[in-house]
Scaffold this motif. Structure first.
Motif, PDB file in Angstrom:
ATOM      1  N   ASP A  12       0.772  -0.957  -0.102  1.00 49.11           N
ATOM      2  CA  ASP A  12      -0.221  -0.037   0.108  1.00 49.11           C
ATOM      3  C   ASP A  12       0.364   1.609   0.075  1.00 49.11           C
ATOM      4  O   ASP A  12       1.726   1.822   0.451  1.00 49.11           O
ATOM      5  CB  ASP A  12      -0.332   0.183   1.202  1.00 49.11           C
ATOM      6  CG  ASP A  12      -2.014   0.812   1.465  1.00 49.11           C
ATOM      7  OD1 ASP A  12      -2.074   2.331   1.597  1.00 49.11           O
ATOM      8  OD2 ASP A  12      -3.435   0.813   0.444  1.00 49.11           O
ATOM      9  N   PRO A  13       0.576   2.420  -0.464  1.00 47.36           N
ATOM     10  CA  PRO A  13       1.869   3.260  -0.995  1.00 47.36           C
ATOM     11  C   PRO A  13       1.833   4.244   0.527  1.00 47.36           C
ATOM     12  O   PRO A  13       2.668   4.449   0.747  1.00 47.36           O
ATOM     13  CB  PRO A  13       0.678   4.397  -1.758  1.00 47.36           C
ATOM     14  CG  PRO A  13      -0.378   3.335  -2.668  1.00 47.36           C
ATOM     15  CD  PRO A  13      -0.396   2.372  -1.620  1.00 47.36           C
ATOM     16  N   LEU A  52       4.691   2.138   2.054  1.00 41.66           N
ATOM     17  CA  LEU A  52       6.003   3.617   0.956  1.00 41.66           C
ATOM     18  C   LEU A  52       6.136   5.135   1.984  1.00 41.66           C
ATOM     19  O   LEU A  52       7.998   4.553   2.624  1.00 41.66           O
ATOM     20  CB  LEU A  52       5.595   3.632  -0.310  1.00 41.66           C
ATOM     21  CG  LEU A  52       5.390   2.214  -1.557  1.00 41.66           C
ATOM     22  CD1 LEU A  52       4.892   3.156  -2.636  1.00 41.66           C
ATOM     23  CD2 LEU A  52       6.636   1.522  -1.627  1.00 41.66           C
ATOM     24  N   ARG A  53       5.305   5.536   2.247  1.00 40.51           N
ATOM     25  CA  ARG A  53       4.935   6.913   2.684  1.00 40.51           C
ATOM     26  C   ARG A  53       5.813   6.581   3.878  1.00 40.51           C
ATOM     27  O   ARG A  53       7.109   7.578   4.929  1.00 40.51           O
ATOM     28  CB  ARG A  53       4.050   7.791   2.799  1.00 40.51           C
ATOM     29  CG  ARG A  53       4.530   9.111   3.683  1.00 40.51           C
ATOM     30  CD  ARG A  53       3.441   9.670   3.482  1.00 40.51           C
ATOM     31  NE  ARG A  53       2.582  10.143   2.247  1.00 40.51           N
ATOM     32  CZ  ARG A  53       1.107   9.490   1.815  1.00 40.51           C
ATOM     33  NH1 ARG A  53       0.291   8.289   2.454  1.00 40.51           N
ATOM     34  NH2 ARG A  53       0.591   9.782   0.263  1.00 40.51           N
ATOM     35  N   ASP A  54       5.459   5.478   4.969  1.00 36.84           N
ATOM     36  CA  ASP A  54       5.838   5.036   6.277  1.00 36.84           C
ATOM     37  C   ASP A  54       7.641   4.859   6.243  1.00 36.84           C
ATOM     38  O   ASP A  54       8.237   5.005   6.960  1.00 36.84           O
ATOM     39  CB  ASP A  54       5.249   4.328   6.722  1.00 36.84           C
ATOM     40  CG  ASP A  54       3.908   4.885   7.690  1.00 36.84           C
ATOM     41  OD1 ASP A  54       3.158   5.902   7.531  1.00 36.84           O
ATOM     42  OD2 ASP A  54       2.739   3.840   7.407  1.00 36.84           O
ATOM     43  N   ALA A  55       7.621   3.696   4.924  1.00 37.30           N
ATOM     44  CA  ALA A  55       9.066   3.061   5.406  1.00 37.30           C
ATOM     45  C   ALA A  55       9.867   4.923   5.271  1.00 37.30           C
ATOM     46  O   ALA A  55      11.334   4.793   5.482  1.00 37.30           O
ATOM     47  CB  ALA A  55       9.547   2.244   4.377  1.00 37.30           C
ATOM     48  N   LEU A  56       9.723   5.408   4.206  1.00 36.42           N
ATOM     49  CA  LEU A  56      10.652   7.362   4.380  1.00 36.42           C
ATOM     50  C   LEU A  56      10.925   7.150   5.043  1.00 36.42           C
ATOM     51  O   LEU A  56      11.657   8.101   5.374  1.00 36.42           O
ATOM     52  CB  LEU A  56      10.346   7.864   2.022  1.00 36.42           C
ATOM     53  CG  LEU A  56      10.345   7.085   1.280  1.00 36.42           C
ATOM     54  CD1 LEU A  56       9.848   7.720   0.167  1.00 36.42           C
ATOM     55  CD2 LEU A  56      11.829   6.751   1.207  1.00 36.42           C
ATOM     56  N   ARG A  57       9.841   8.123   5.805  1.00 38.39           N
ATOM     57  CA  ARG A  57       9.874   8.462   6.634  1.00 38.39           C
ATOM     58  C   ARG A  57      10.481   7.977   8.245  1.00 38.39           C
ATOM     59  O   ARG A  57      11.206   8.968   9.301  1.00 38.39           O
ATOM     60  CB  ARG A  57       8.322   8.909   7.495  1.00 38.39           C
ATOM     61  CG  ARG A  57       7.796  10.241   8.469  1.00 38.39           C
ATOM     62  CD  ARG A  57       6.880  10.094   9.146  1.00 38.39           C
ATOM     63  NE  ARG A  57       6.185  11.296   8.298  1.00 38.39           N
ATOM     64  CZ  ARG A  57       4.820  10.841   7.231  1.00 38.39           C
ATOM     65  NH1 ARG A  57       4.725   8.923   7.560  1.00 38.39           N
ATOM     66  NH2 ARG A  57       4.507  11.081   6.718  1.00 38.39           N
ATOM     67  N   ASP A 116      -7.499   4.637  -5.246  1.00 36.79           N
ATOM     68  CA  ASP A 116      -7.744   3.253  -5.036  1.00 36.79           C
ATOM     69  C   ASP A 116      -6.210   2.260  -4.408  1.00 36.79           C
ATOM     70  O   ASP A 116      -6.177   1.292  -4.450  1.00 36.79           O
ATOM     71  CB  ASP A 116      -7.747   2.388  -6.044  1.00 36.79           C
ATOM     72  CG  ASP A 116      -6.812   2.330  -7.300  1.00 36.79           C
ATOM     73  OD1 ASP A 116      -5.994   2.867  -6.861  1.00 36.79           O
ATOM     74  OD2 ASP A 116      -8.159   2.076  -8.273  1.00 36.79           O
ATOM     75  N   GLY A 117      -4.716   2.923  -4.623  1.00 30.01           N
ATOM     76  CA  GLY A 117      -3.673   2.847  -4.329  1.00 30.01           C
ATOM     77  C   GLY A 117      -3.323   1.565  -5.175  1.00 30.01           C
ATOM     78  O   GLY A 117      -2.118   1.170  -5.024  1.00 30.01           O
ATOM     79  N   SER A 118      -3.922   2.375  -6.160  1.00 32.19           N
ATOM     80  CA  SER A 118      -3.401   1.165  -7.587  1.00 32.19           C
ATOM     81  C   SER A 118      -1.927   2.127  -8.687  1.00 32.19           C
ATOM     82  O   SER A 118      -1.249   1.745  -9.222  1.00 32.19           O
ATOM     83  CB  SER A 118      -4.263   1.033  -8.842  1.00 32.19           C
ATOM     84  OG  SER A 118      -4.896   2.263  -9.322  1.00 32.19           O
ATOM     85  N   GLN A 119      -1.798   3.093  -8.472  1.00 36.55           N
ATOM     86  CA  GLN A 119      -0.746   3.949  -8.863  1.00 36.55           C
ATOM     87  C   GLN A 119      -0.190   4.816  -7.863  1.00 36.55           C
ATOM     88  O   GLN A 119      -0.955   5.204  -6.620  1.00 36.55           O
ATOM     89  CB  GLN A 119      -1.169   4.708  -9.786  1.00 36.55           C
ATOM     90  CG  GLN A 119      -2.028   4.101 -11.289  1.00 36.55           C
ATOM     91  CD  GLN A 119      -2.519   4.766 -12.622  1.00 36.55           C
ATOM     92  OE1 GLN A 119      -2.910   5.912 -12.129  1.00 36.55           O
ATOM     93  NE2 GLN A 119      -1.909   4.592 -13.484  1.00 36.55           N
ATOM     94  N   ALA A 120       0.526   4.950  -7.956  1.00 37.28           N
ATOM     95  CA  ALA A 120       1.216   6.427  -7.148  1.00 37.28           C
ATOM     96  C   ALA A 120       2.811   6.993  -7.842  1.00 37.28           C
ATOM     97  O   ALA A 120       3.596   6.646  -8.380  1.00 37.28           O
ATOM     98  CB  ALA A 120       2.794   5.032  -6.132  1.00 37.28           C
TER      99      ALA A 120
END
Length: 309
Positions: free
Chosen positions: A219-220, A223-228, A270-274
């Motif tokens: 889920d995007p 990805l954001r949490d991992a970068l943070r 829908d989380g299919s693209q980022a």
């Protein structure tokens, strides 16, 4: 005790910006050459060997020649050219990704390229965490202010004021691609599509992700949490919580110098693209600011000293 610094290529755009960030700092003393001696081989060799730290703001071949002129094992080098970014024995000067202690201990540091800084900052932590695949055909779209092309491109934009957008590297094989692949830990070279716009400075680097077809893509929000988490505590790199203000990112002519790096993970409903997006100053964290950050670290100083944040 001050650190003697020689900026070889001090009259160029990157050199001038580095000198501006060092101006008034008592920790450093600049070794300078008169205009009529800047291209004198003997004078340059003396300055290169007298300095505690040399910062090379030169074309690739000239940077290699400068390193060859250093005849001692004391002088440390920060090279802002492309010449040594994937060379054996050189440390990549991206402390947030490579490690601050690693950069601080290095004798030879290769300053990252401006575009690779954004790409690697976005992709490397996610690949390293196993959230994005190593073997995937990533694409990188990027746009920069024209100062990134140095004096020749600055002069061209002055001569041809009608240029609004300049796409280049259409023949592929751009010299930034090897470091993008190497330090993002990728099995495949990314497809790199750079462009220049009619703004002096500033840069936006984007990596689009069709998450719906990437095997095991998360889920995007993850990805954001991992970068943070990866950049937690960094005084230079930040990760935005949501969409940019106004739902847009803008490069402005006349923008001030900035040495930070701001990352975004922007996702479809829908989380299919980022869209992974990095904002930086091509002359800041993309060049001069990065060199000064490395200089601070090897000098045992706070990494943000003299930076514009």
């Amino acid at each position: 005790m001050t650190t003697g610094v020689f900026i070889d290529g001090a009259a160029g755009t990157t050199g001038l910006e580095i000198a501006a960030r060092l101006a008034g700092r008592s920790e450093f003393s600049l070794i300078t050459l008169a205009d009529d001696r800047r291209k004198d081989a003997q004078a340059r060799a003396e300055a290169l060997n007298d300095a505690d730290v040399v910062i090379l703001c030169l074309p690739d071949d000239a940077a290699r020649e400068a390193v060859a002129l250093i005849a001692n094992d004391r002088t440390r080098v920060i090279d802002a050219s492309t010449a040594h970014r994937v060379a054996e024995g050189w440390t990549y000067g991206f402390p947030e990704v490579i490690g601050r202690d690693t950069v601080a201990a290095a004798k030879r540091i290769a300053n990252p390229g401006c575009y690779p800084t954004g790409f690697i900052a976005l992709v490397a932590p996610l690949v390293r965490a196993g959230l994005l695949p190593v073997a995937w055909p990533y694409t990188c779209h990027a746009v920069s202010g024209y100062s990134g092309g140095g004096k020749a491109l600055i002069e061209r934009f002055a001569r041809e004021p009608g240029i609004a957008w300049r796409g280049y590297a259409l023949e592929f094989g751009h010299k930034h691609v090897p470091e993008m692949q190497a330090y993002a830990h990728l099995a495949l070279a990314p497809l790199f599509a750079p462009a220049v716009v009619a703004a002096y400075r500033g840069m936006v680097v984007e990596v689009p992700l069709a998450l719906s077809i990437i095997p095991g893509a998360p889920d995007p929000a993850l990805l954001r949490d991992a970068l943070r988490a990866f950049y937690a505590g960094s005084p230079v790199v930040s990760v935005a919580d949501d969409l940019p203000e106004g739902g847009e990112i803008v490069l402005r002519e006349g923008a001030p110098a900035w040495d930070g790096l701001r990352l975004h993970v922007i996702a479809s409903a829908d989380g299919s693209q980022a869209r992974l997006v990095a904002e930086l100053d091509n002359l800041g964290k993309g060049a001069s600011g990065a060199a000064v950050q490395s200089l601070n670290l090897i000098s045992g100083l706070p990494e943000t000293a003299g930076l514009v944040l």
